[in-house]
Design a protein around this motif. Sequence first.
Motif, PDB file in Angstrom:
ATOM      1  N   TYR A   1      30.211  29.174  48.148  1.00  0.00           N
ATOM      2  CA  TYR A   1      31.478  29.450  48.340  1.00  0.00           C
ATOM      3  C   TYR A   1      32.397  28.157  48.835  1.00  0.00           C
ATOM      4  O   TYR A   1      31.297  27.449  49.001  1.00  0.00           O
TER       5      TYR A   1
ATOM      6  N   TYR B   1      36.742  31.312  47.520  1.00  0.00           N
ATOM      7  CA  TYR B   1      36.549  31.627  46.421  1.00  0.00           C
ATOM      8  C   TYR B   1      34.533  31.181  46.440  1.00  0.00           C
ATOM      9  O   TYR B   1      33.896  31.154  47.465  1.00  0.00           O
ATOM     10  N   ARG B   2      33.903  32.270  45.376  1.00  0.00           N
ATOM     11  CA  ARG B   2      32.349  32.213  45.404  1.00  0.00           C
ATOM     12  C   ARG B   2      32.597  32.126  43.688  1.00  0.00           C
ATOM     13  O   ARG B   2      33.035  32.120  43.445  1.00  0.00           O
TER      14      ARG B   2
ATOM     15  N   GLN C   1      35.506  33.672  41.155  1.00  0.00           N
ATOM     16  CA  GLN C   1      36.128  34.795  41.985  1.00  0.00           C
ATOM     17  C   GLN C   1      37.213  34.703  42.973  1.00  0.00           C
ATOM     18  O   GLN C   1      36.184  33.762  43.781  1.00  0.00           O
TER      19      GLN C   1
ATOM     20  N   MET D   1      38.807  35.982  46.717  1.00  0.00           N
ATOM     21  CA  MET D   1      38.338  36.904  47.417  1.00  0.00           C
ATOM     22  C   MET D   1      39.572  37.468  47.902  1.00  0.00           C
ATOM     23  O   MET D   1      40.640  37.200  48.379  1.00  0.00           O
ATOM     24  N   ARG D   2      39.621  38.858  47.983  1.00  0.00           N
ATOM     25  CA  ARG D   2      41.040  39.666  48.588  1.00  0.00           C
ATOM     26  C   ARG D   2      40.284  40.152  49.283  1.00  0.00           C
ATOM     27  O   ARG D   2      39.726  41.928  49.291  1.00  0.00           O
TER      28      ARG D   2
ATOM     29  N   GLU E   1      36.811  42.805  47.843  1.00  0.00           N
ATOM     30  CA  GLU E   1      36.516  42.295  46.502  1.00  0.00           C
ATOM     31  C   GLU E   1      37.230  40.607  46.510  1.00  0.00           C
ATOM     32  O   GLU E   1      37.202  40.239  47.365  1.00  0.00           O
ATOM     33  N   TRP E   2      36.320  40.978  45.143  1.00  0.00           N
ATOM     34  CA  TRP E   2      35.862  40.319  44.649  1.00  0.00           C
ATOM     35  C   TRP E   2      37.113  39.845  43.695  1.00  0.00           C
ATOM     36  O   TRP E   2      35.851  40.540  42.441  1.00  0.00           O
TER      37      TRP E   2
ATOM     38  N   ASP F   1      37.647  38.007  39.660  1.00  0.00           N
ATOM     39  CA  ASP F   1      37.507  37.097  38.580  1.00  0.00           C
ATOM     40  C   ASP F   1      38.745  35.683  38.202  1.00  0.00           C
ATOM     41  O   ASP F   1      40.115  36.667  38.299  1.00  0.00           O
TER      42      ASP F   1
ATOM     43  N   TYR G   1      32.200  35.933  56.777  1.00  0.00           N
ATOM     44  CA  TYR G   1      31.841  37.026  55.449  1.00  0.00           C
ATOM     45  C   TYR G   1      30.566  37.732  55.580  1.00  0.00           C
ATOM     46  O   TYR G   1      29.787  36.482  55.447  1.00  0.00           O
TER      47      TYR G   1
ATOM     48  N   ARG H   1      29.880  43.725  52.378  1.00  0.00           N
ATOM     49  CA  ARG H   1      30.926  43.150  52.055  1.00  0.00           C
ATOM     50  C   ARG H   1      32.125  43.380  53.227  1.00  0.00           C
ATOM     51  O   ARG H   1      33.122  43.545  53.179  1.00  0.00           O
TER      52      ARG H   1
END
Length: 462
Positions: A229, A243-244, A264, A266-267, A288-289, A291, A352, A357
């Motif tokens: 992360y 990010y992840r 990806q 994060m949303r 959500e993740w 791209d 997180y 999720r």
Amino acid sequence: MSENTTVGTTTRRQLLARSGALGVSIAFAGNLTELFAGTAAAQSLGHTGYGPLVPDPKGLLDLPKGFRYQVLSREGDQLRSGEGPVPSNHDGMAALAGRNGRVHLVRNHENRNTAKLPVPTVAGLTYDPAGKGGCTALTLDSRGRVLSERVAVAGTAVNCAGGPTLWGTWLTCEETEDKAGTNGYTKDHGFIFEVDPANPHRSGAVPLTAMGRFQHEAIAVDPRNGIVYETEDAFQKPFGLFYRFLPDRPLGGLGSLRAGGRLQAMRVPGVPDLSSIQETGASFGNIEWVDVPDPLAAQTPIRLQDFGPKGITHAQKLEGCYWGGRCVYFVSSFARSAEGSAADHYGQIWRYDPSARRLTLVVVFGPDTDVQLPGESPDNICLAPSGGLMVCEDGNGAQHVYGVTRRGEVYAMARNAQNTGTAEEPEWGEFAGVAFSPDGQTMYVNCYAPGTTFAVTGPWRR
């Protein structure tokens, strides 16, 4: 949809900066206990912490009675390797276990191209000769004595924070997006580099390009699957992303992250800006993740790229990041609506949970209303052997390392006594890089300016 839970407000205590000076305090709202999930069982300190800070007659570091410090390294002194002077701007740091009780300290230098004390360039360890940032590494013996000090990576830029891997290396992060031809650089910057503090030439100076090119701050690794992360400390709106990185060779050891992977962002559905969430306990499911379209940001910074009609979630000053229990925690140091954030705050800590999720606002930092200079802007953060946290303050006025107990009580652990201003208008550099030795007996911490690395020992309680 957000789910609000009832969470009590923790103890608020006023901490005096020094006799005759303005008061300093930090207030926390939220459930501090969950920050320490997965740590060894420990009793919290009492509400007095370790007691009041005692002014240091040497004018370097104020500590509670019974604690003492050793200066391990100071900017401008000569590196023991003979490679040049100790660089300036000491920032993020980790303490990694070595053989026979040794400890490897790997330390960032957040040097820009104007730095007067750059990280010396060393053959085989230099990415861009025009870059003045990088890392240095100290090796300490089992008694805490410095055995060696040398360059670990050079030719990078604005090395702010980072994080340790599970195999004993350090990921140092460039907090810049400057490309080749900008500010004199000969190569693109904004990458993560892996550093082996025990043998820097094993790691070299290789950018981990698949992990993205942006204004990196810190990282944390999920020990179960190797997902990394990453936080982004962008200076201008739109602010940074969380990010992840899904590596192609997870948990593969030194050099495995060079094999590539998928980046990806994060949303949080319905939340374009995390600063708009103000109530501790607010929780969001179905994270959500997405791209990242162009991780190298060849034409457009990642945070400005097209993530589709739903957009992406931003936050100002995303900084500290660490793994605890089954979750990753990350810090937003502050948000200011005058600078473009949706709302104002003095600092947030988010959790997180990858399995669920779910994203939850765990802690909100805020000032007491009766002090003139509140503590603010949490930055580097680490778990303490007492079962609580140590938080580096990066705000205005006197600068502290604050301890936070498992009950949410706040106490001053250290105060920077090095006045770089005048008697009439004093200034103190921030703290950074707080970390504990593997045995929990020594706290290491950096003063950013003048660059100083301290080792603090004393009656640590477990």
